[in-house]
Design a protein around this motif. Structure first.
Motif, mmCIF file in Angstrom:
data_model
loop_
_atom_site.group_PDB
_atom_site.id
_atom_site.type_symbol
_atom_site.label_atom_id
_atom_site.label_comp_id
_atom_site.label_asym_id
_atom_site.label_seq_id
_atom_site.Cartn_x
_atom_site.Cartn_y
_atom_site.Cartn_z
ATOM 1 N N CYS A 126 37.325 34.887 32.821
ATOM 2 C CA CYS A 126 37.218 36.300 33.196
ATOM 3 C C CYS A 126 36.959 37.234 32.020
ATOM 4 C CB CYS A 126 38.471 36.734 33.945
ATOM 5 S SG CYS A 126 40.003 36.521 33.004
ATOM 6 N N HIS A 167 44.116 38.121 33.898
ATOM 7 C CA HIS A 167 42.760 38.419 34.374
ATOM 8 C C HIS A 167 42.216 39.678 33.703
ATOM 9 C CE1 HIS A 167 39.380 37.949 36.998
ATOM 10 N NE2 HIS A 167 39.591 39.071 37.659
ATOM 11 N N TRP A 169 38.878 42.582 34.156
ATOM 12 C CA TRP A 169 37.792 43.086 34.975
ATOM 13 C C TRP A 169 37.310 44.395 34.350
ATOM 14 C CZ3 TRP A 169 42.891 42.715 36.496
ATOM 15 C CH2 TRP A 169 43.573 43.887 36.799
ATOM 16 N N ASP A 182 34.389 43.593 39.469
ATOM 17 C CA ASP A 182 34.907 42.290 39.018
ATOM 18 C C ASP A 182 33.790 41.256 39.182
ATOM 19 O OD1 ASP A 182 36.152 39.886 38.492
ATOM 20 O OD2 ASP A 182 38.023 40.440 39.475
ATOM 21 N N THR A 184 33.581 38.373 37.752
ATOM 22 C CA THR A 184 34.109 37.005 37.814
ATOM 23 C C THR A 184 34.278 36.576 39.267
ATOM 24 O OG1 THR A 184 35.379 37.457 35.803
ATOM 25 C CG2 THR A 184 35.911 35.451 37.007
ATOM 26 N N TRP A 185 35.012 37.360 40.015
ATOM 27 C CA TRP A 185 35.295 36.989 41.398
ATOM 28 C C TRP A 185 34.071 37.151 42.299
ATOM 29 C CZ3 TRP A 185 40.932 38.480 43.171
ATOM 30 C CH2 TRP A 185 41.843 37.856 42.312
ATOM 31 N N HIS A 217 44.601 43.098 42.286
ATOM 32 C CA HIS A 217 44.413 43.365 40.864
ATOM 33 C C HIS A 217 45.399 44.450 40.399
ATOM 34 C CE1 HIS A 217 40.647 41.445 41.969
ATOM 35 N NE2 HIS A 217 40.276 41.359 40.707
#
Length: 336
Positions: A126, A167, A169, A182, A184-185, A217
């Motif tokens: 991430c 994490h 973001w 985000d 990554t997700w 988050h």
């Protein structure tokens, strides 16, 4: 800390760009999302897809990261009508360029996550996704901050209440409002059984509303919640693990935010789903038993009201089994 420095940089960039004094983050009402919701279509931009998959460009990415970012951003500037579209195209580029570094994640040996090294490898966790997205935004002169926090991802266990950072973001500033990103997700997911990452582009966390993202988050810096009323550690323990597309009802399913009374051991919430689907409520303690649980249900005008009473203290997991999804870890009920 690092986030404070980045916050100041973003504020300065905003003031330089618009010649207007920057004001701190404020709660954003529905009006500020009337434009960006059109981008949440779960389909990558075909121009960006073609650009980042070109063999010559892949070679440039791995050999000269800065030149690559410059090239991609020049195309984005050419194609985009406004900063919203620029942010969307940058999001698509990052989500398509990078693959989650599952091997090193499971080994617990995370390599350098600077944007240059991440682009050279093509794999990242991430922190690298957030760093690369920020590098694109910096080039596009869109104020961007990397947010460090705790998220309900692969390592999430409702029975554990530790809030160690796990994490990263981004939040970006466009036309006076901060928006959540985000990459990554939105790039895919982790197949936990196989311990492999799966590429699966989506726009679930592209310009997602802060009042929706807070359930998955939790920023270390409360200001980055972008909420008027800030959540606390206690709040985040008792709220469900919800995704924005389920909170906004876009899948024919809606659930309101449950309020768990940790002193009485009770929770009541409303659930709506279309007539053709089902939704089973499952609650178990850590021994996978339901003997210490009372569940009552009422239905009126298509809305089901569920009331749960816990008989004994302990940690419970609430799941919802639907035709749309299985929420194994929908919520943790910590009754102490």
């Amino acid at each position: 800390g690092t986030q404070t420095i980045e916050y100041k940089k973003a504020s300065k960039l905003y003031e330089e760009k618009f010649n207007t004094k920057y004001e701190p983050p404020v709660f954003m009402g529905p009006q500020s999302y009337s434009h960006v919701k059109t981008y949440a279509d779960n389909t990558p931009d075909f121009r960006i897809s073609g650009l980042v998959n070109d063999k010559k460009n892949i070679k440039l990415q791995k050999s000269k990261p800065d030149a690559y970012i410059k090239m991609v951003c020049e195309k984005i500037e050419e194609w985009a009508d406004d900063d919203f579209e620029k942010a969307r195209l940058a999001h698509d580029a990052v989500a398509l360029i990078l693959e989650y570094d599952a091997d090193n994640y499971w080994k617990g040996k995370i390599p350098d996550q600077s944007y240059k090294q991440v682009l050279k490898r093509g794999t990242s966790v991430c922190a690298g996704y957030a760093a690369v997205y920020k590098a694109f935004c910096d080039k596009l002169r869109i104020p961007c901050i990397i947010v460090e926090g705790w998220a309900k991802g692969v390592s999430y266990d409702p029975a554990k209440t530790s809030f160690n950072t796990n994490h990263d973001w981004n939040i970006i500033l466009i036309e006076g409002n901060w928006y959540f990103i985000d990459c990554t997700w939105d790039s895919g997911y982790m197949d936990v059984e196989k311990r492999k990452s799966v590429q699966n582009y989506n726009t679930t966390y592209l310009f997602a509303k802060p009042e929706h993202t807070i359930y998955s988050h939790y920023p270390m810096n409360p200001e980055y919640q972008l909420l008027e009323k800030k959540f606390t550690d206690k709040d985040i323990i008792f709220v469900p693990n919800l995704k924005p597309d389920l909170l906004n009802g876009s899948k024919g399913f809606y659930i309101n935010v449950p309020a768990f009374d940790s002193e009485k051991g009770e929770i009541t919430f409303e659930l709506y789903h279309d007539a053709k689907s089902r939704a089973d409520i499952i609650i178990r303690d850590i021994n996978n038993s339901d003997r210490n649980v009372e569940v009552s249900k009422k239905k009126k005008n298509g809305v089901r009201t569920i009331h749960i009473k816990l008989k004994e203290h302990g940690v419970y997991k609430l799941s919802i089994n639907s035709d749309y999804f299985l929420w194994n870890n929908f919520a943790s009920l910590n009754y102490f």
